[in-house]
Scaffold this motif. Structure first.
Motif, PDB file in Angstrom:
ATOM      1  N   THR A  99       9.600   5.489  -4.880  1.00 21.40           N
ATOM      2  CA  THR A  99       9.048   5.884  -6.171  1.00 21.40           C
ATOM      3  C   THR A  99       8.297   4.704  -6.764  1.00 21.40           C
ATOM      4  O   THR A  99       8.537   3.537  -6.409  1.00 21.40           O
ATOM      5  N   LEU A 100       7.412   5.018  -7.668  1.00 22.08           N
ATOM      6  CA  LEU A 100       6.660   3.967  -8.345  1.00 22.08           C
ATOM      7  C   LEU A 100       7.603   3.011  -9.070  1.00 22.08           C
ATOM      8  O   LEU A 100       7.465   1.787  -8.996  1.00 22.08           O
ATOM      9  N   GLN A 101       8.597   3.562  -9.762  1.00 21.24           N
ATOM     10  CA  GLN A 101       9.544   2.725 -10.482  1.00 21.24           C
ATOM     11  C   GLN A 101      10.341   1.849  -9.523  1.00 21.24           C
ATOM     12  O   GLN A 101      10.602   0.673  -9.797  1.00 21.24           O
ATOM     13  N   GLY A 102      10.706   2.413  -8.378  1.00 19.33           N
ATOM     14  CA  GLY A 102      11.458   1.643  -7.400  1.00 19.33           C
ATOM     15  C   GLY A 102      10.664   0.468  -6.862  1.00 19.33           C
ATOM     16  O   GLY A 102      11.197  -0.638  -6.702  1.00 19.33           O
ATOM     17  N   GLN A 103       9.378   0.692  -6.576  1.00 18.33           N
ATOM     18  CA  GLN A 103       8.558  -0.421  -6.102  1.00 18.33           C
ATOM     19  C   GLN A 103       8.401  -1.481  -7.177  1.00 18.33           C
ATOM     20  O   GLN A 103       8.476  -2.677  -6.902  1.00 18.33           O
ATOM     21  N   LEU A 104       8.179  -1.055  -8.411  1.00 17.06           N
ATOM     22  CA  LEU A 104       8.047  -2.030  -9.489  1.00 17.06           C
ATOM     23  C   LEU A 104       9.305  -2.879  -9.630  1.00 17.06           C
ATOM     24  O   LEU A 104       9.233  -4.093  -9.843  1.00 17.06           O
ATOM     25  N   SER A 105      10.467  -2.237  -9.506  1.00 11.67           N
ATOM     26  CA  SER A 105      11.726  -2.966  -9.639  1.00 11.67           C
ATOM     27  C   SER A 105      11.858  -4.039  -8.564  1.00 11.67           C
ATOM     28  O   SER A 105      12.396  -5.124  -8.811  1.00 11.67           O
ATOM     29  N   ALA A 106      11.371  -3.732  -7.356  1.00 15.22           N
ATOM     30  CA  ALA A 106      11.463  -4.698  -6.265  1.00 15.22           C
ATOM     31  C   ALA A 106      10.411  -5.792  -6.379  1.00 15.22           C
ATOM     32  O   ALA A 106      10.644  -6.931  -5.974  1.00 15.22           O
ATOM     33  N   LEU A 107       9.252  -5.456  -6.934  1.00 17.21           N
ATOM     34  CA  LEU A 107       8.115  -6.375  -6.889  1.00 17.21           C
ATOM     35  C   LEU A 107       7.995  -7.277  -8.113  1.00 17.21           C
ATOM     36  O   LEU A 107       7.356  -8.323  -8.043  1.00 17.21           O
ATOM     37  N   LEU A 108       8.600  -6.874  -9.226  1.00 15.53           N
ATOM     38  CA  LEU A 108       8.498  -7.674 -10.448  1.00 15.53           C
ATOM     39  C   LEU A 108       9.854  -8.300 -10.753  1.00 15.53           C
ATOM     40  O   LEU A 108      10.813  -7.589 -11.046  1.00 15.53           O
TER      41      LEU A 108
ATOM     42  N   GLU B 258       4.983   4.863   2.039  1.00 17.94           N
ATOM     43  CA  GLU B 258       5.762   4.246   0.962  1.00 17.94           C
ATOM     44  C   GLU B 258       5.522   5.022  -0.336  1.00 17.94           C
ATOM     45  O   GLU B 258       6.455   5.441  -1.016  1.00 17.94           O
ATOM     46  N   LEU B 259       4.268   5.169  -0.683  1.00 17.55           N
ATOM     47  CA  LEU B 259       3.802   6.004  -1.789  1.00 17.55           C
ATOM     48  C   LEU B 259       2.507   6.654  -1.346  1.00 17.55           C
ATOM     49  O   LEU B 259       1.786   6.099  -0.519  1.00 17.55           O
ATOM     50  N   ASP B 260       2.190   7.822  -1.864  1.00 19.29           N
ATOM     51  CA  ASP B 260       0.960   8.507  -1.498  1.00 19.29           C
ATOM     52  C   ASP B 260      -0.160   8.057  -2.438  1.00 19.29           C
ATOM     53  O   ASP B 260      -0.181   8.425  -3.609  1.00 19.29           O
ATOM     54  N   PRO B 261      -1.110   7.264  -1.949  1.00 23.74           N
ATOM     55  CA  PRO B 261      -2.148   6.737  -2.841  1.00 23.74           C
ATOM     56  C   PRO B 261      -3.103   7.799  -3.358  1.00 23.74           C
ATOM     57  O   PRO B 261      -3.823   7.552  -4.330  1.00 23.74           O
ATOM     58  N   LEU B 262      -3.143   8.976  -2.745  1.00 23.56           N
ATOM     59  CA  LEU B 262      -4.064  10.025  -3.196  1.00 23.56           C
ATOM     60  C   LEU B 262      -3.393  11.051  -4.106  1.00 23.56           C
ATOM     61  O   LEU B 262      -4.059  11.957  -4.599  1.00 23.56           O
ATOM     62  N   ASP B 263      -2.102  10.895  -4.350  1.00 24.93           N
ATOM     63  CA  ASP B 263      -1.395  11.805  -5.253  1.00 24.93           C
ATOM     64  C   ASP B 263      -1.465  11.243  -6.672  1.00 24.93           C
ATOM     65  O   ASP B 263      -0.563  10.547  -7.132  1.00 24.93           O
ATOM     66  N   THR B 264      -2.538  11.567  -7.366  1.00 29.81           N
ATOM     67  CA  THR B 264      -2.755  10.980  -8.697  1.00 29.81           C
ATOM     68  C   THR B 264      -1.706  11.435  -9.709  1.00 29.81           C
ATOM     69  O   THR B 264      -1.462  10.745 -10.704  1.00 29.81           O
ATOM     70  N   THR B 265      -1.042  12.560  -9.457  1.00 30.57           N
ATOM     71  CA  THR B 265      -0.028  13.030 -10.398  1.00 30.57           C
ATOM     72  C   THR B 265       1.183  12.101 -10.422  1.00 30.57           C
ATOM     73  O   THR B 265       1.955  12.110 -11.382  1.00 30.57           O
ATOM     74  N   ALA B 266       1.356  11.304  -9.365  1.00 31.59           N
ATOM     75  CA  ALA B 266       2.516  10.415  -9.295  1.00 31.59           C
ATOM     76  C   ALA B 266       2.228   9.020  -9.820  1.00 31.59           C
ATOM     77  O   ALA B 266       3.100   8.157  -9.794  1.00 31.59           O
ATOM     78  N   TRP B 267       0.989   8.798 -10.310  1.00 33.93           N
ATOM     79  CA  TRP B 267       0.595   7.440 -10.655  1.00 33.93           C
ATOM     80  C   TRP B 267       0.539   7.188 -12.155  1.00 33.93           C
ATOM     81  O   TRP B 267      -0.391   6.571 -12.651  1.00 33.93           O
TER      82      TRP B 267
END
Length: 327
Positions: A196-205, A107-116
């Protein structure tokens, strides 16, 4: 877990996003001079399991399918976003899949800190009573208030739920996404983000502040009953570990977390609403000729828009390989 997205308010929304936020917060320690409150339920640090003990407990967990189309095969794994230290090595079938694929897709790569880099989230004003209840749960979990203060209240809720999971010996460091990302890097395999992080936030909030506050109150009620919450988490983990898809599909019947139409709508938004895009992304990556090991939270494999069903509609031959389907 999307834990897993398995929790109402707190129970439903521990997605990969929330797990990574929680993982960062779990690294906080109390200063030497700061004693926890007497009633605190401080999560204990989980010690790594010796390699020999890990190897002794190696087995396949969760659910694994093959996805065949376009002349090659990918794999779909129903994952859990929390795990135990003893799960630090893949089971035989999962290891075989890792050894055969070109890339791992999460879903998202938890070890890719550049994407967080957390994008701005909508403000959610809450009354003094709700704020006081959140702060009380943070104290009980031994999380410093300043670590949570800048987060959306529902993200705070998710982090506090993770603290409860730690009391059961579960930690995000041993969740399937973190482990798969690590195992992929050991094999020099690319790790691809399906969302994407933004996509997950849009679905979860929720966009509606009243709905968000409803979810916050619901989640706080669960956190304030820690024994019940831990029983549910333990039940969920054992159901996932033995790969019981039928019971996962009846999740609403036994989780005691979907109480009304608002809870059902939130679950559909966070789970079913994301599945068509996940299926499209998996299909496109596979079409490009890559053989993938795809891991997505187990609840996405259930319901009217279950991911395996959507992938069949995309032309895949979907075959369950673990656990062996009942004849």
């Amino acid at each position: 877990m999307h834990l897993l997205p398995f929790l109402p308010a707190a129970r439903r929304r521990v997605s990969t996003l929330m797990v990574v936020l929680g993982a960062a917060l779990m690294t906080w320690t109390l200063p030497a001079h700061a004693a926890p409150p007497a009633e605190a339920r401080c999560p204990a640090d989980l010690a790594p399991v010796p390699p020999a003990q890990v190897q002794a407990q190696v087995k396949d967990r969760g659910i694994l399918w093959t996805l065949t189309r376009d002349g090659h095969t990918s794999y779909l794994h129903a994952s859990l976003h929390l795990g135990r230290p003893a799960w630090a090595a893949p089971g035989p079938k999962l290891k075989a899949a890792l050894d055969q694929v070109d890339a791992v897709a999460l879903e998202l790569d938890p070890l890719d800190t550049t994407a967080w880099t957390l994008p701005p989230t909508p403000a959610l004003p809450i009354d003094a009573q709700l704020q006081k209840r959140l702060e009380a749960q943070a104290r009980l979990a031994c999380l410093p208030a300043q670590a949570l203060a800048s987060m959306h209240p529902l993200l705070q809720l998710s982090t506090l739920t993770l603290a409860q999971a730690r009391a059961l010996g579960l930690d995000v460091q041993y969740g399937q996404e973190v482990l798969l990302s690590r195992w992929a890097r050991e094999r020099q395999l690319p790790v691809i983000a399906l969302e994407t992080l933004q996509g997950q936030l849009s679905a979860l909030l929720p966009e509606d502040p009243d709905e968000a506050r409803h979810e916050l109150r619901s989640g706080l009620r669960q956190l304030e009953r820690p024994a019940e919450l831990r029983r549910m988490l333990g039940d969920l983990v054992s159901t996932w570990e033995r790969g019981d898809l039928r019971r996962l599909a009846r999740y609403e019947d036994w989780c005691h977390c979907v109480q009304d139409a608002r809870d059902r709508a939130a679950l559909a938004r966070e789970n079913d609403g994301r599945n068509p895009n996940l299926a499209d992304r998996i299909s496109e990556l596979h079409r490009q000729g890559q053989s993938l090991l795809v891991a997505v939270g187990a609840l996405h494999m259930t319901g009217p828009k279950a991911l395996p069903a959507l992938l069949r509609q995309q032309g895949f031959e979907v075959t369950q390989v673990h656990p062996a389907p009942a004849k």
